[in-house]
Design a protein around this motif. Structure first.
Motif, mmCIF file in Angstrom:
data_model
loop_
_atom_site.group_PDB
_atom_site.id
_atom_site.type_symbol
_atom_site.label_atom_id
_atom_site.label_comp_id
_atom_site.label_asym_id
_atom_site.label_seq_id
_atom_site.Cartn_x
_atom_site.Cartn_y
_atom_site.Cartn_z
ATOM 1 N N VAL A 191 7.174 5.688 26.308
ATOM 2 C CA VAL A 191 7.702 4.495 25.653
ATOM 3 C C VAL A 191 9.097 4.804 25.140
ATOM 4 N N ARG A 192 10.015 3.876 25.339
ATOM 5 C CA ARG A 192 11.394 4.054 24.895
ATOM 6 C C ARG A 192 11.619 3.240 23.630
ATOM 7 N N TYR A 193 11.996 3.931 22.572
ATOM 8 C CA TYR A 193 12.312 3.252 21.326
ATOM 9 C C TYR A 193 13.777 2.861 21.340
ATOM 10 N N GLU A 194 14.041 1.655 20.946
ATOM 11 C CA GLU A 194 15.398 1.151 20.901
ATOM 12 C C GLU A 194 16.074 1.548 19.601
ATOM 13 N N ARG A 195 15.318 1.430 18.510
ATOM 14 C CA ARG A 195 15.922 1.716 17.216
ATOM 15 C C ARG A 195 14.858 2.003 16.166
ATOM 16 N N THR A 196 15.311 2.639 15.097
ATOM 17 C CA THR A 196 14.493 2.883 13.924
ATOM 18 C C THR A 196 14.996 1.953 12.832
ATOM 19 N N MET A 197 14.053 1.326 12.118
ATOM 20 C CA MET A 197 14.392 0.419 11.034
ATOM 21 C C MET A 197 13.673 0.883 9.767
ATOM 22 N N ILE A 198 14.281 0.579 8.616
ATOM 23 C CA ILE A 198 13.649 0.899 7.339
ATOM 24 C C ILE A 198 13.730 -0.301 6.397
ATOM 25 N N ARG A 199 12.844 -0.277 5.417
ATOM 26 C CA ARG A 199 12.840 -1.270 4.342
ATOM 27 C C ARG A 199 12.615 -0.530 3.030
ATOM 28 N N ARG A 200 13.452 -0.792 2.051
ATOM 29 C CA ARG A 200 13.237 -0.263 0.711
ATOM 30 C C ARG A 200 12.001 -0.950 0.136
ATOM 31 N N LEU A 201 11.161 -0.203 -0.533
ATOM 32 C CA LEU A 201 9.917 -0.769 -1.039
ATOM 33 C C LEU A 201 10.034 -1.343 -2.444
ATOM 34 N N ASP A 202 11.237 -1.377 -2.994
ATOM 35 C CA ASP A 202 11.406 -2.009 -4.288
ATOM 36 C C ASP A 202 11.748 -3.497 -4.158
ATOM 37 N N ARG A 203 11.788 -3.989 -2.914
ATOM 38 C CA ARG A 203 12.083 -5.416 -2.725
ATOM 39 C C ARG A 203 10.798 -6.219 -2.821
ATOM 40 N N ALA A 204 10.910 -7.427 -3.281
ATOM 41 C CA ALA A 204 9.740 -8.294 -3.460
ATOM 42 C C ALA A 204 9.153 -8.677 -2.107
ATOM 43 N N PRO A 205 7.841 -8.917 -2.058
ATOM 44 C CA PRO A 205 7.234 -9.364 -0.798
ATOM 45 C C PRO A 205 7.804 -10.709 -0.360
ATOM 46 N N ARG A 206 7.831 -10.930 0.944
ATOM 47 C CA ARG A 206 8.342 -12.170 1.497
ATOM 48 C C ARG A 206 7.306 -13.273 1.421
ATOM 49 N N ALA A 246 0.835 -1.207 0.000
ATOM 50 C CA ALA A 246 0.000 0.000 0.000
ATOM 51 C C ALA A 246 0.868 1.255 0.000
ATOM 52 N N ALA A 247 1.958 1.239 0.767
ATOM 53 C CA ALA A 247 2.858 2.394 0.804
ATOM 54 C C ALA A 247 3.508 2.609 -0.564
ATOM 55 N N HIS A 280 9.021 5.146 -1.248
ATOM 56 C CA HIS A 280 10.122 4.242 -1.594
ATOM 57 C C HIS A 280 10.701 3.555 -0.364
ATOM 58 N N THR A 281 10.307 4.028 0.821
ATOM 59 C CA THR A 281 10.843 3.497 2.074
ATOM 60 C C THR A 281 9.719 3.328 3.081
ATOM 61 N N LEU A 282 9.765 2.212 3.809
ATOM 62 C CA LEU A 282 8.843 1.984 4.918
ATOM 63 C C LEU A 282 9.677 2.007 6.189
ATOM 64 N N ARG A 283 9.273 2.833 7.148
ATOM 65 C CA ARG A 283 10.027 3.049 8.386
ATOM 66 C C ARG A 283 9.181 2.586 9.567
ATOM 67 N N LEU A 284 9.855 2.180 10.646
ATOM 68 C CA LEU A 284 9.169 1.820 11.888
ATOM 69 C C LEU A 284 10.112 2.021 13.052
ATOM 70 N N ASN A 285 9.559 2.035 14.249
ATOM 71 C CA ASN A 285 10.341 2.092 15.474
ATOM 72 C C ASN A 285 10.077 0.833 16.280
ATOM 73 N N VAL A 286 11.122 0.307 16.883
ATOM 74 C CA VAL A 286 11.012 -0.878 17.727
ATOM 75 C C VAL A 286 11.316 -0.446 19.155
ATOM 76 N N THR A 287 10.482 -0.858 20.095
ATOM 77 C CA THR A 287 10.683 -0.468 21.484
ATOM 78 C C THR A 287 11.740 -1.330 22.162
ATOM 79 N N GLN A 288 12.286 -0.798 23.237
ATOM 80 C CA GLN A 288 13.311 -1.512 24.002
ATOM 81 C C GLN A 288 12.788 -2.869 24.444
ATOM 82 N N GLY A 289 13.623 -3.868 24.271
ATOM 83 C CA GLY A 289 13.302 -5.201 24.748
ATOM 84 C C GLY A 289 12.359 -5.991 23.856
ATOM 85 N N ASN A 290 11.958 -5.454 22.728
ATOM 86 C CA ASN A 290 11.021 -6.155 21.852
ATOM 87 C C ASN A 290 11.801 -6.891 20.754
#
Length: 169
Positions: A150-165, A107-108, A114-124
């Motif tokens: 809420v404490r975020y541990e890190r930010t992650m991204i995925r390029r949207l030109d990659r094929a679905p898993r 959908a994005a 071109h990029t999907l971003r998210l945050n992951v919380t500490q300990g998850n």
């Protein structure tokens, strides 16, 4: 069997059921709390689902609600964000998380992101592993506190030109 439904404000009761489970079962993972939402009226739930540019997804496992996620636009039209991701414990290990990610990513990409971003919380760690398996990688530690402390541990991204898993069922 996995089925996907895109939800709107008219599906508020179904979203509410799964979202409250998420907030109750994994309070450390979200900026919102169970107390913030448990007494919310119908209109608040509808408004949440009908947010501008929101893409709300529910995956059903053998006909039962198994997980939810939302894709939202950001200030940068090249970047969308994955939020409110949750898979019920009984549905874990059945591809529900992979399918949610693929649906939000598709959908994005359809909006031109071109990029999907998210945050992951500490300990998850389980969530971090799911995201890494689906092509996300760390871009930075995220020292900023989220809503409700809420404490975020890190930010992650995925390029949207990659094929679905996952493969559609």
């Amino acid at each position: 069997m996995l089925d996907v439904r895109v939800l709107t404000g008219n599906d508020w009761a179904l979203w509410r059921e799964v979202r409250l489970d998420a907030l109750r079962e994994a309070p450390y993972a979200y900026g919102s709390t169970y107390a913030d939402w448990v007494d919310a009226d119908e209109q608040r739930w509808r408004d949440r689902l009908d947010g501008p540019g929101f893409h709300n997804v529910l995956v059903l496992l053998d006909g039962a609600p198994a997980g939810i996620a939302t894709g939202v636009p950001t200030d940068d039209p090249d970047v969308a964000e994955l939020i409110s991701m949750y898979v019920r414990p009984a549905a874990r290990g059945h591809g529900v998380g992979d399918r949610l990610i693929d649906e939000v990513a598709a959908a994005a990409a359809a909006t031109g992101a071109h990029t999907l971003r998210l945050n992951v919380t500490q300990g998850n760690a389980h969530a971090g592993n799911l995201y890494a398996r689906n092509g996300f990688h760390d871009v930075a530690p995220n020292p900023e506190p989220g809503r409700n402390g809420v404490r975020y541990e890190r930010t992650m991204i995925r390029r949207l030109d990659r094929a679905p898993r996952s493969t559609p069922a």
